[in-house]
Design a protein around this motif. Sequence first.
Motif: not given
Length: 73
Positions: A8, A14, A55
Motif C-alpha cells: 500500500q 484509514t 481509506k
Amino acid sequence: MTAATMRQPSYLTTRLVPIGDGASTDAEGLAAKLRQLPGVAEAVIIADEGLAYLKVDSRSFDAAKAEAVASTR
C-alpha cells in the motif's frame, strides 16, 4: 522487471469519522457522498458504531469537510 509483491502506498491511511444519527437509514447514500470528497478512496459506514471508516490519501484529505458531510445526516 516485475514486482513480486504490492505494498500500500505510504500516503494512504484509514480515518474514522463520527456520523450523524440519520446515517443508519441511508448508509449507502452517506458512503457515496463521502467517496465524492477529494482524497477519499473508500468509505464504509458502520451505523451501530456511529462511525464512517475511510481509506484516504493523506496528501489531499480534508477531515473537516468529511466531518461536515457525516454530521449533516
